[in-house]
Design a protein around this motif. Structure first.
Motif, PDB file in Angstrom:
ATOM      1  N   GLU A 146       0.577   6.670  -0.154  1.00  0.00           N
ATOM      2  CA  GLU A 146      -0.268   5.601   0.389  1.00  0.00           C
ATOM      3  C   GLU A 146       0.427   4.832   1.507  1.00  0.00           C
ATOM      4  OE1 GLU A 146       0.829   2.190  -2.959  1.00  0.00           O
ATOM      5  OE2 GLU A 146      -1.135   3.179  -2.973  1.00  0.00           O
ATOM      6  N   SER A 147       1.696   5.148   1.772  1.00  0.00           N
ATOM      7  CA  SER A 147       2.412   4.495   2.863  1.00  0.00           C
ATOM      8  C   SER A 147       3.458   5.431   3.446  1.00  0.00           C
ATOM      9  CB  SER A 147       3.092   3.201   2.387  1.00  0.00           C
ATOM     10  OG  SER A 147       4.220   3.506   1.583  1.00  0.00           O
ATOM     11  N   ALA A 148       3.779   5.195   4.710  1.00  0.00           N
ATOM     12  CA  ALA A 148       4.804   6.007   5.374  1.00  0.00           C
ATOM     13  C   ALA A 148       6.183   5.727   4.798  1.00  0.00           C
ATOM     14  CB  ALA A 148       4.784   5.714   6.878  1.00  0.00           C
ATOM     15  N   ASP A 149       6.401   4.499   4.334  1.00  0.00           N
ATOM     16  CA  ASP A 149       7.716   4.139   3.801  1.00  0.00           C
ATOM     17  C   ASP A 149       8.056   4.965   2.563  1.00  0.00           C
ATOM     18  OD1 ASP A 149       8.396   1.993   5.666  1.00  0.00           O
ATOM     19  OD2 ASP A 149       6.692   0.956   4.764  1.00  0.00           O
ATOM     20  N   ARG A 150       7.054   5.181   1.694  1.00  0.00           N
ATOM     21  CA  ARG A 150       7.301   6.001   0.496  1.00  0.00           C
ATOM     22  C   ARG A 150       7.609   7.449   0.881  1.00  0.00           C
ATOM     23  NH1 ARG A 150       3.429   4.287  -4.572  1.00  0.00           N
ATOM     24  NH2 ARG A 150       4.066   2.089  -4.664  1.00  0.00           N
ATOM     25  N   ALA A 151       6.880   7.946   1.874  1.00  0.00           N
ATOM     26  CA  ALA A 151       7.117   9.320   2.322  1.00  0.00           C
ATOM     27  C   ALA A 151       8.517   9.467   2.915  1.00  0.00           C
ATOM     28  CB  ALA A 151       6.064   9.716   3.346  1.00  0.00           C
TER      29      ALA A 151
END
Length: 478
Positions: A35-40
């Motif tokens: 749900e976010s680029a940071d997690r990816a």
């Protein structure tokens, strides 16, 4: 065993993630959503997918920033950017940032799957690439394995020790200047200048000045002495392209130069001696121009000592794949990018086109592909839209067998299936209509011509939705 394809979906919109997951999983692609680029980005420290689909506007790190980070650390990882804000700036920013492809919302789900599959194919290409698979270096030599081009090569070889005048015939875009340059390079004059001049590109009132030069004050604007092309080419070769467009008065002066080896500058009174080899070229029929009194017959015979005919690109189809790769390599070197590679299907599709613009059109097409095609491997669907819309890839109408084969090649190259269901009814309809035309609409006679019974013809007419012939009732009275 080959590992399954693995794609990450990054979007803060849960419904978008769900739709993409289902569509890609149905296509046999393993997915994982964030749900976010940071997690990816955190997950990338542990493992890496084969491709990423990412939204642009998300809380925290946005899609374009993510793209920038991926380009730095994972330059070979293809990223498909999707966004609801589909304006020019977003598209340009995505592609400049290194996006594999850009999809505006709402996107077609089939297109999203197809783009993802191309991105995965790109990853496989990168993983399988070896130094021996890299395309050859760009060469300046003339490319041609077709018999017609072998004749051209033989002519250049036979003339390699000669200074004789040559006339090159060929349609626009066939490479006449390239052949002229090869004639010069492989001649005793190779250390001299090769000067090219296109007659069709020069205003008529400036042609003589361009060819022979002018004295100071010879005409309005002639501020100083100027050397002409003849003098510049002294000891070398002068290539006169589109010689058929040369004005009559210039033809007369050129004839004198060829006969005497000297000329006068415009406004000059002192003869200038030159030693110049002339190579002329035209896409026109000079014999026809002579008959129409538009070209001097004596000049034609002076130029037509040795004639070389350049074939149309459609007459040397076997050269198209190699030519295309040569132009793709050249365009990549010019633009500073990685060369594209054509699939066999794309090569076959290009080879079946008519190419009215000849080699020049193919070269421009390869430039378009280098800029616009998203993956390194170029598929049929990656080709310019105007080539996909053209119907000119068919053989001449009289050669129906060849036309049918080329039609089937094109359909299969585009990924179409069940082509018999389209071909057979079209084939039968054409034969039935022609037979009825020959029998003035009499079904019994038309059936005989086709080798059918009358009932079979009646059934076929109904199956194909064809109207009954007007002369049906006249058969009984006949």
């Amino acid at each position: 065993m080959q590992k399954p394809n693995y794609v990450w979906i990054i979007d803060d919109d849960k419904s978008i993630r769900w739709v993409l997951e289902k569509a890609l999983q149905q296509a046999g692609i393993t997915t994982e959503s964030f749900e976010s680029a940071d997690r990816a980005l955190s997950r990338l420290k542990i493992e890496q997918p084969d491709a990423i689909i990412s939204d642009v506007r998300m809380p925290g790190t946005d899609g374009l920033t993510l793209l920038s980070l991926l380009q730095k650390d994972f330059p070979n990882l293809p990223v498909v950017i999707i966004t609801a804000h589909s304006d020019l700036d977003s598209a340009v920013a995505a592609y400049q940032g290194g996006a594999f492809e850009y999809l505006p919302k709402p996107f077609d789900i089939d297109e999203a799957v197809a783009v993802t599959q191309r991105a995965l194919a790109h990853t496989q290409e990168q993983q399988q690439a070896t130094p021996t698979q890299n395309p050859p270096e760009v060469t300046k030599d003339i490319i041609g394995e077709a018999p017609a081009m072998q004749e051209v090569f033989r002519a250049i070889g036979r003339l390699s020790q000669s200074n004789i005048t040559v006339l090159i015939n060929g349609e626009s875009g066939t490479g006449k200047e390239l052949v002229a340059h090869a004639l010069h390079t492989h001649s005793p004059r190779k250390e001299g200048q090769f000067i090219a001049l296109n007659m069709a590109a020069i205003p008529r009132d400036l042609i003589e000045s361009e060819l022979f030069g002018h004295e100071k004050g010879a005409f309005t604007g002639a501020g100083g002495l100027r050397q002409g092309r003849f003098q510049q080419a002294d000891g070398g070769t002068l290539f006169l392209d589109e010689i058929g467009d040369m004005p009559a008065e210039t033809q007369t002066r050129l004839l004198r130069v060829l006969a005497d080896g000297e000329f006068y500058r415009v406004g000059g009174h002192t003869p200038i001696k030159v030693d110049v080899r002339i190579i002329a070229a035209t896409h026109q029929d000079l014999e026809q121009l002579v008959e129409e009194n538009r070209f001097r017959e004596d000049l034609f015979h002076r130029l037509n000592v040795i004639r070389i005919h350049l074939p149309k690109l459609a007459e040397r189809r076997e050269d198209i794949p190699r030519l295309a790769q040569h132009f793709l390599n050249s365009a990549a070197k010019e633009l500073g990018v990685e060369p594209k590679l054509l699939t066999k299907e794309a090569e076959q599709y290009l080879a079946n086109l008519r190419w009215p613009g000849n080699v020049r059109q193919l070269e421009n097409t390869c430039r378009w592909i280098t800029v616009m095609a998203s993956g390194r491997e170029v598929h049929v669907q990656d080709l310019p839209p105007e080539l996909m819309e053209r119907k000119d890839a068919q053989a001449p109408a009289g050669d129906w067998d060849k036309a049918l084969r080329q039609w089937a090649d094109q359909c299969l190259a585009r990924g179409e299936h069940d082509i018999l269901s389209e071909a057979v009814p079209t084939f039968e309809r054409a034969l039935i209509e022609t037979a009825l035309k020959h029998t003035a609409g009499r079904k019994r006679d038309a059936a005989n011509l086709l080798g059918w019974g009358r009932n079979t013809l009646t059934r076929k007419l109904k199956e194909l939705g064809m109207s009954e012939p007007d002369n049906e009732d006249s058969e009984a009275s006949a």
